[in-house]
Motif scaffolding. Structure first.
Motif, PDB file in Angstrom:
ATOM      1  N   LYS A  12       0.852  -1.201   0.000  1.00  0.00           N
ATOM      2  CA  LYS A  12       0.000   0.000   0.000  1.00  0.00           C
ATOM      3  C   LYS A  12       0.876   1.235   0.000  1.00  0.00           C
ATOM      4  O   LYS A  12       1.840   1.324   0.770  1.00  0.00           O
ATOM      5  N   ASN A  13       0.523   2.191  -0.858  1.00  0.00           N
ATOM      6  CA  ASN A  13       1.250   3.455  -0.828  1.00  0.00           C
ATOM      7  C   ASN A  13       0.671   4.332   0.284  1.00  0.00           C
ATOM      8  O   ASN A  13      -0.201   3.892   1.037  1.00  0.00           O
ATOM      9  N   ALA A  14       1.144   5.546   0.376  1.00  0.00           N
ATOM     10  CA  ALA A  14       0.766   6.434   1.485  1.00  0.00           C
ATOM     11  C   ALA A  14      -0.707   6.825   1.471  1.00  0.00           C
ATOM     12  O   ALA A  14      -1.227   7.281   2.481  1.00  0.00           O
ATOM     13  N   VAL A  15      -1.391   6.636   0.336  1.00  0.00           N
ATOM     14  CA  VAL A  15      -2.821   6.952   0.279  1.00  0.00           C
ATOM     15  C   VAL A  15      -3.685   5.694   0.238  1.00  0.00           C
ATOM     16  O   VAL A  15      -4.869   5.753  -0.053  1.00  0.00           O
ATOM     17  N   GLU A  92      11.509  13.998  -0.046  1.00  0.00           N
ATOM     18  CA  GLU A  92      10.288  13.280  -0.389  1.00  0.00           C
ATOM     19  C   GLU A  92      10.628  11.877  -0.904  1.00  0.00           C
ATOM     20  O   GLU A  92      10.650  11.644  -2.103  1.00  0.00           O
ATOM     21  N   PRO A  93      10.892  10.945   0.020  1.00  0.00           N
ATOM     22  CA  PRO A  93      11.148   9.573  -0.425  1.00  0.00           C
ATOM     23  C   PRO A  93       9.851   8.960  -0.953  1.00  0.00           C
ATOM     24  O   PRO A  93       8.774   9.530  -0.779  1.00  0.00           O
ATOM     25  N   ASP A  94       9.950   7.801  -1.581  1.00  0.00           N
ATOM     26  CA  ASP A  94       8.736   7.060  -1.930  1.00  0.00           C
ATOM     27  C   ASP A  94       8.163   6.570  -0.605  1.00  0.00           C
ATOM     28  O   ASP A  94       8.750   5.718   0.058  1.00  0.00           O
ATOM     29  N   LEU A  95       7.038   7.142  -0.218  1.00  0.00           N
ATOM     30  CA  LEU A  95       6.459   6.837   1.090  1.00  0.00           C
ATOM     31  C   LEU A  95       5.317   5.844   0.923  1.00  0.00           C
ATOM     32  O   LEU A  95       4.448   6.019   0.073  1.00  0.00           O
ATOM     33  N   TYR A  96       5.320   4.830   1.773  1.00  0.00           N
ATOM     34  CA  TYR A  96       4.306   3.785   1.734  1.00  0.00           C
ATOM     35  C   TYR A  96       3.474   3.798   2.994  1.00  0.00           C
ATOM     36  O   TYR A  96       3.727   4.566   3.913  1.00  0.00           O
TER      37      TYR A  96
END
Length: 169
Positions: A12-15, A92-96
């Protein structure tokens, strides 16, 4: 059929949307469990940003997975984590989505990606993730090639990152 790479996984990503990690095909990835209120937060985010700034154009990606399992040091929701990292580190890393890297009280709560990472690169004494900012380095073919302890500064293995970036596919 499993190929034994991170490309086999969706997270799952951050959203809250499912994302296939095959988006990292051909890239070098540093996967990290992060927390906002850890004694290691400042140094790790600062160095992760530095590495990202130096090597993003060459194919390095930082995949950050918030985790509240260690001392409840990541109480924020994903949107707040993103804002915290942007405001404090201009990063802004790839946030999960938040994960349980060692599972929880219910069977099946452990994020499958993290179960795989621990199997591919075992830890010292036990395979469990011991604290925030455990780091897994993944080569351009999606294979986990190294595991670094929470207190290991990201810039201390910069040479290994460069070596992986220089490898042919």
């Amino acid at each position: 059929m499993s190929t034994g790479t991170i490309y086999d996984f969706q997270v799952k990503n951050a959203v809250g949307e499912m994302v296939s990690l095959d988006k990292y095909t051909g890239l070098v990835v540093l996967i990290v469990n992060v927390a906002s209120y850890c004694g290691l937060t400042h140094s790790n985010y600062k160095e992760l940003k530095s590495l990202n700034d130096k090597y993003y154009d060459r194919g390095l990606r930082i995949a950050a997975f918030p985790c509240n399992q260690f001392g409840f040091q990541e109480p924020y929701c994903e949107a707040d984590v993103s804002n915290f990292v942007k405001e404090n580190f201009e990063f802004e890393p790839d946030l999960y989505g938040k994960v349980l890297v060692n599972g929880g009280p219910l069977i099946g709560e452990e994020e499958p990606l993290w179960e795989f990472l621990k199997k591919e690169q075992s830890g010292t004494l036990v395979d469990a993730i011991k604290w925030n900012f455990t780091k897994f380095l993944v080569n351009r073919k999606g294979k986990v090639v190294a595991r670094y302890a929470p207190a290991t500064n990201p810039e201390s293995f910069e040479e290994k990152i460069v070596e992986l970036l220089d490898e042919e596919l």
